[in-house]
Write an enzyme that holds these catalytic residues in place. Structure first.
Site, PDB file in Angstrom:
ATOM      1  CG  PHE A  96       4.994  -0.159  -6.083  1.00  0.00           C
ATOM      2  CD1 PHE A  96       4.869  -0.332  -7.450  1.00  0.00           C
ATOM      3  CD2 PHE A  96       4.826   1.109  -5.547  1.00  0.00           C
ATOM      4  CE1 PHE A  96       4.588   0.737  -8.277  1.00  0.00           C
ATOM      5  CE2 PHE A  96       4.540   2.187  -6.371  1.00  0.00           C
ATOM      6  CZ  PHE A  96       4.422   2.005  -7.739  1.00  0.00           C
ATOM      7  CG  ASP A  97       5.761  -7.718  -7.067  1.00  0.00           C
ATOM      8  OD1 ASP A  97       6.152  -8.489  -6.186  1.00  0.00           O
ATOM      9  OD2 ASP A  97       6.168  -7.741  -8.247  1.00  0.00           O
ATOM     10  CB  VAL A  98       9.918  -5.149  -4.643  1.00  0.00           C
ATOM     11  CG1 VAL A  98      11.337  -4.661  -4.959  1.00  0.00           C
ATOM     12  CG2 VAL A  98       9.247  -4.204  -3.647  1.00  0.00           C
TER      13      VAL A  98
END
Length: 242
Positions: free
Chosen positions: A14-16
């Site tokens: 995941f990109d956050v």
């Protein structure tokens, strides 16, 4: 080659910031009082697009600098463009504000549900101290994480994605097991697709007609999967689990 299904994967990277954490709301919440104090009138879209333009410059000339460390520089550049006297205390405060940026309303519940189906891995341009705060905001959902200061460079550099593969390989995770999930075409979807990752594009700005606070990509990649929210992503997973 047949398109994989969402059940084909066991790991979500995941990109956050921007995908799980509503960084645009965090930016606006911080800049609105500043602009009011300086009697400067800027609409929300102007604030966000100016942020994106300034970030893009630092991504180009200093890709080894964590996103967190870019924030004071971006603040100074935005202040200069708007002819506002930049203060060192405000630069530090803007950087530190990342710790209180909110989660999107659908994020926490979605991560909890997705965590019952997949291993969850954070892959962020922020550094470790910032991720610690953001992870707490999200309910500490991650099984593993990769931060900018760990890799030594930011996304969209392919070095980040290659590092992810090396780190997860030690846990028995292969590229074919990974679905990289992100809102940013610029930072994530385009470079991940170029390296052969399967991707889920969470199009947070669906229908808004611009990229907001995210730098504009040179191209738009066709992702493996597409959702307009984390809630939509969960619905797609649940349909395939039936």
């Amino acid at each position: 080659m047949n398109k994989p299904t969402l059940a084909s994967f066991n790991t979500l990277t995941f990109d956050v910031v921007g995908t799980l954490i509503d960084f645009e709301q965090g930016i606006l919440d911080w800049f609105r009082p500043l602009l009011t104090r300086h009697s400067a009138e800027k609409c929300d879209e102007d604030i966000l697009t100016t942020f994106a333009e300034c970030e893009d410059q630092y991504q180009q000339k200093a890709p080894d600098k964590p996103f967190t460390a870019m924030l004071p520089l971006i603040y100074r550049d935005m202040a200069a463009l708007w002819k506002i006297d930049a203060r060192e205390s405000e630069a530090k405060d803007f950087r530190d504000s990342i710790q209180t940026w909110p989660a999107f309303p659908d994020t926490v519940a979605a991560l909890k549900e997705l965590g019952t189906h997949y291993k969850l891995v954070a892959v962020t341009n922020a550094d470790a101290w910032a991720l610690q705060s953001m992870s707490a905001t999200l309910g500490d959902p991650f099984d593993e994480h990769v931060t900018c200061d760990e890799v030594g460079v930011n996304k969209p550099s392919p070095r980040v994605f290659n590092y992810v593969l090396e780190k997860l390989a030690t846990l028995g995770v292969r590229k074919a097991d990974i679905l990289h999930t992100a809102q940013s075409q610029y930072h994530d979807i385009v470079p991940a697709m170029e390296l052969g990752f399967s991707t889920m594009w969470i199009e947070r700005r669906h229908g808004k007609g611009s990229f907001g606070a995210t730098p504009t990509p040179e191209q738009i990649a066709e992702p493996t999967f597409h959702a307009t929210s984390m809630e939509d992503f969960v619905r797609q997973v649940q349909r395939q689990q039936i």
